[in-house]
Design an enzyme around this catalytic site. Structure first.
Site, PDB file in Angstrom:
ATOM      1  CB  CYS A 146      40.043  43.702  33.850  1.00 22.07           C
ATOM      2  SG  CYS A 146      38.871  44.897  33.632  1.00 22.07           S
ATOM      3  CE  LYS A 152      42.111  41.723  41.766  1.00 24.24           C
ATOM      4  NZ  LYS A 152      41.754  43.317  42.015  1.00 24.24           N
ATOM      5  CB  ILE A 160      38.692  36.324  43.320  1.00 24.40           C
ATOM      6  CG1 ILE A 160      37.322  36.861  44.199  1.00 24.40           C
ATOM      7  CG2 ILE A 160      38.889  34.893  43.490  1.00 24.40           C
ATOM      8  CD1 ILE A 160      36.110  36.102  44.055  1.00 24.40           C
ATOM      9  N   GLY A 195      31.862  43.212  46.352  1.00 26.06           N
ATOM     10  CA  GLY A 195      31.088  43.504  47.466  1.00 26.06           C
ATOM     11  C   GLY A 195      30.818  42.442  48.277  1.00 26.06           C
TER      12      GLY A 195
HETATM   13  C1  LIG Z   1      34.756  50.284  40.400  1.00 24.26           C
HETATM   14  C2  LIG Z   1      35.938  49.170  40.415  1.00 24.26           C
HETATM   15  C3  LIG Z   1      36.910  49.134  39.747  1.00 24.26           C
HETATM   16  C4  LIG Z   1      37.655  48.091  39.849  1.00 24.26           C
HETATM   17  N1  LIG Z   1      39.086  48.547  39.147  1.00 24.26           N
HETATM   18  C5  LIG Z   1      39.845  47.280  39.013  1.00 24.26           C
HETATM   19  C6  LIG Z   1      41.156  47.396  38.519  1.00 24.26           C
HETATM   20  O1  LIG Z   1      41.295  48.532  37.666  1.00 24.26           O
HETATM   21  N2  LIG Z   1      42.091  46.554  38.540  1.00 24.26           N
HETATM   22  C7  LIG Z   1      41.937  45.517  39.326  1.00 24.26           C
HETATM   23  O2  LIG Z   1      42.692  44.642  39.454  1.00 24.26           O
HETATM   24  N3  LIG Z   1      40.654  45.029  39.908  1.00 24.26           N
HETATM   25  C8  LIG Z   1      39.567  46.332  39.873  1.00 24.26           C
HETATM   26  N4  LIG Z   1      38.543  45.989  40.618  1.00 24.26           N
HETATM   27  C9  LIG Z   1      38.573  44.603  41.406  1.00 24.26           C
HETATM   28  C10 LIG Z   1      38.865  44.948  43.060  1.00 24.26           C
HETATM   29  O3  LIG Z   1      40.137  45.296  42.976  1.00 24.26           O
HETATM   30  C11 LIG Z   1      38.514  43.698  43.837  1.00 24.26           C
HETATM   31  O4  LIG Z   1      39.301  42.727  43.372  1.00 24.26           O
HETATM   32  C12 LIG Z   1      36.844  43.264  43.685  1.00 24.26           C
HETATM   33  O5  LIG Z   1      36.061  44.247  43.581  1.00 24.26           O
HETATM   34  C13 LIG Z   1      36.616  42.401  44.933  1.00 24.26           C
HETATM   35  O6  LIG Z   1      36.863  43.036  45.892  1.00 24.26           O
HETATM   36  P1  LIG Z   1      35.729  43.972  46.880  1.00 24.26           P
HETATM   37  O7  LIG Z   1      34.342  43.123  47.033  1.00 24.26           O
HETATM   38  O8  LIG Z   1      36.365  44.095  48.145  1.00 24.26           O
HETATM   39  O9  LIG Z   1      35.388  45.163  46.189  1.00 24.26           O
HETATM   40  C14 LIG Z   1      37.761  46.914  40.563  1.00 24.26           C
HETATM   41  C15 LIG Z   1      36.522  46.973  41.384  1.00 24.26           C
HETATM   42  C16 LIG Z   1      35.573  48.223  41.320  1.00 24.26           C
HETATM   43  C17 LIG Z   1      34.294  47.827  42.272  1.00 24.26           C
END
Ligand SMILES: Cc1cc2nc3c(=O)[nH]c(=O)nc-3n(C[C@H](O)[C@H](O)[C@H](O)COP(=O)(O)O)c2cc1C
Ligand SMILES: Cc1cc2nc3c(=O)[nH]c(=O)nc-3n(C[C@H](O)[C@H](O)[C@H](O)COP(=O)(O)OP(=O)(O)OC[C@H]3O[C@@H](n4cnc5c(N)ncnc54)[C@H](O)[C@@H]3O)c2cc1C
Ligand code: FES
Lengths: 270, 291
Positions: free
Chosen positions: B130, B166, B192, B218
């Site tokens: 994170c 992760k 990732i 995104g």
């Molecule tokens: C608002 C938000 C909160 C997130 N919170 C977490 C989290 O608590 N734990 C985690 O492992 N990843 C968290 N992520 C990351 C997502 O799980 C994901 O790995 C990342 O956003 C990339 O994928 P995407 O482009 O499909 O969102 C968060 C992402 C967003 C946008």
């Protein structure tokens, strides 16, 4: 029990320009759309490309058996897309979203204060509770920069009194809506029972500094930038006053309507 | 029969389409919009031992085809999670993967003990990545020694449970770190998490976010995620779950082609909650076509 909150493809029935940058959209109410409360909103997908990426939130201005009314001010790419849509085209929306709403016990007088498109949820409040005769005398205070930006033409019938303020004095009181509120309040012209506000945070803050403590309740509908709109991402939070560790509430799922006194305005940066 | 199932450790998921940790909260928030019971799994919002209020100031900013977030792991803490949120998700018929914060060592070990005492959880994902907290998180994910300690501690305390690590992309050799996790006992890796970014108000010259940096997600990050998955899957034996910018069936197919066993969807559900089910239909169709 799950509720059907979309996504819906809502057909635009009509679109009316009511100021240089603001439009009133009447949408055919999608089948299965749950009854909405004043202060709730819908969130609209912006076309099929990924830029803009996120849905954009809009307060519900009225919800009748057949239609949904929205007020949209063109301020950027998302709103520009929405106001460029034509009657018979659709908008992809989810809703109604939001948990808390503007509420008033029967027979109480109410003062409404709005700037910009903050008018929308207040008009819904007046219409919703007028049906149950809940609101006694109502005063609507509305401010804009100039006469051409006043949106009060669409809601004169909804309030007992409508007071308008323009910064340039082209119509009504000269100055901002908070100044007008203070002048009217000091004259004893406003019943200090229920206060409903919606507008930029700066407006609500100034309203409270001017003196709203005599009101039994000051409910305000807040706007923050949102991603999910359903309480999942915790991105849209506002701080509440607290003596200990910080406390945040999601505007989308724990709002949009809060008691203004509960908000930690000092620590809220939009 | 179409072979849609994927196996991680000794746990089988019925299909490879998973909701990523965070965007979907504890799952139930999306129950009106997504058929959670149809998904391979839902990774719940990362929880820490104690509740966390999250970051002050602004938390979201849209960027071209992307989203910067500085939520800061706001979460309800282990008690409320295991007492209320997890049972609710199970009631909805979803398959949970529980995401755990990797913060101070003592709290982390207690959190693992809590999980160990809960037999409804058979798979966890360690959030070693994170970017939005000062202590733990990404700091752990960039150090091989710390990664090894966090993963092997979980391996010891949770024998028999499936363990996902992760990873953060904010490192030089992500595949090397995936190998460290594999050697420490991870049953799979997710790649990732978000990329580090920031924004500045040009008028004041000040950063937009209180913590200065934020995590970018995104479609803008999809090529970075795809590259990471491609590199990792050529270096490890354990399954890789792809996450980062998946917004279409085509994207999902690219990740599977890059070597991912499954995919996680995050940011896209904000505007397109129907996507996970469309990907499931598409992969089902493709599998049937092969038979
Ligand atoms: C608002 C938000 C909160 C997130 N919170 C977490 C989290 O608590 N734990 C985690 O492992 N990843 C968290 N992520 C990351 C997502 O799980 C994901 O790995 C990342 O956003 C990339 O994928 P995407 O482009 O499909 O969102 C968060 C992402 C967003 C946008
Ligand atoms: C609960 C809620 C109800 C709303 N109701 C209405 C309404 O009834 N009518 C209406 O016209 N607008 C309403 N808004 C504001 C509207 O959502 C934004 O104007 C819109 O998202 C801007 O999108 P854009 O792409 O056109 O502009 P962008 O380029 O995204 O933004 C233009 C400017 O608006 C600011 N902005 C963006 N999103 C928000 C937001 N959520 N709140 C405040 N400022 C924002 C940006 O920081 C920027 O300065 C509401 C917002 C919320 C949260
Ligand atoms: S917008 Fe996601 S919690 Fe409010």
């Amino acid at each position: 029990m799950n509720m059907n909150r979309g996504p819906f493809q809502a057909v635009i029935e009509s679109k009316e320009q009511i100021s240089p940058s603001t439009y009133m959209l009447t949408l055919q109410k999608p089948e299965g759309f749950v009854e909405a409360m004043p202060g709730q909103f819908v969130s609209i997908k912006i076309g099929d490309s990924t830029s803009p990426l996120l849905r954009r939130p809009f307060s519900i201005m009225d919800s009748t058996p057949g239609s949904l009314l929205l007020l949209v001010k063109d301020v950027g790419p998302g709103t520009s897309y929405i106001v460029s849509r034509k009657p018979s085209q659709t908008l992809d929306l989810i809703g109604p979203l939001g948990e808390t709403y503007f509420d008033i016990p029967s027979g109480e007088d109410a003062v409404f204060v709005a700037g910009g498109t903050g008018l929308a949820p207040l008009v819904f409040t007046a219409r919703k509770w007028a049906k149950d005769h809940r609101i006694g005398i109502s005063h609507f205070l509305y401010g804009a920069s100039t006469e051409r930006e006043l949106l009060t033409g669409i809601c004169r019938e909804d309030f007992t009194y409508v007071h308008v303020a323009t910064l340039d004095g082209s119509e009504g009181f000269e100055g901002d809506v908070v100044k007008m509120f203070n002048v009217l309040r000091e004259k004893g012209a406003l019943p200090e029972r229920y206060l409903f506000s919606c507008g930029p945070a700066g407006m609500v803050k100034k309203l409270m500094e001017g003196g709203t403590e005599n009101f039994k309740s000051h409910q305000t509908s807040l706007e923050t930038v949102m991603a999910c709109g359903v309480g999942a991402c915790r991105g849209c939070v506002v701080p509440l006053k607290s003596s200990g560790a910080p406390v945040y509430r999601a505007v989308c799922s724990e709002g949009t309507v809060f008691e203004a006194d509960d908000i930690d305005w000092e620590n809220w940066r939009e | 029969m179409a072979q849609l199932e994927i196996r991680i450790g000794n746990v089988t998921l019925k299909n490879p389409v998973i909701l990523a940790s965070g965007p979907a909260g504890y799952g139930a928030e999306y129950a009106d919009f997504i058929g959670l019971e149809k998904l391979g799994a839902v990774v719940t919002k990362t929880i820490s031992l104690n509740p966390k209020a999250g970051n002050s100031g602004r938390r979201l900013l849209e960027t071209p085809s992307g989203l910067l977030n500085s939520v800061g792991l706001e979460n309800v803490g282990a008690d409320l999670f295991f007492g209320e949120k997890l049972p609710r998700l199970l009631e909805l018929g979803a398959k949970p993967i529980v995401s755990l914060a990797c913060e101070g060592r003592e709290d982390y070990l207690k959190l693992l003990e809590t999980v160990s005492g809960n037999d409804t959880v058979d798979m966890v994902e360690l959030n070693l990545s994170c970017p939005n907290v000062d202590c733990g998180g990404m700091a752990v994910g960039t150090s091989p020694e710390l990664l090894n300690w966090y993963v092997s501690s979980a391996r010891q305390i949770l024998p028999g449970r499936a363990l996902l690590a992760k990873l953060t992309p904010n490192v030089g050799d992500i595949a090397g770190l995936a190998e460290v996790c594999q050697d420490a006992g991870a049953d799979g890796v997710t790649a990732i998490n978000t990329l580090l970014g920031m924004d500045i108000d040009p008028d004041t010259g000040k950063p937009i976010f209180d913590r200065v940096v934020a995590g970018l997600s995104g479609p803008a990050i999809m090529p970075v995620a795809l590259r990471a998955v491609y590199e990792i899957s050529s270096r490890v034996r354990i399954p890789v779950l792809g996450s980062g910018g998946i917004t279409s069936v085509t994207d999902a197919r690219k990740f599977l082609a890059a070597g991912a066993a499954g995919i996680q969807i995050g940011t896209a559900i904000f505007y397109d909650p129907g996507l996970p089910e469309r990907i499931i239909s598409a992969v089902t169709g493709a599998q049937q076509g092969k038979e």
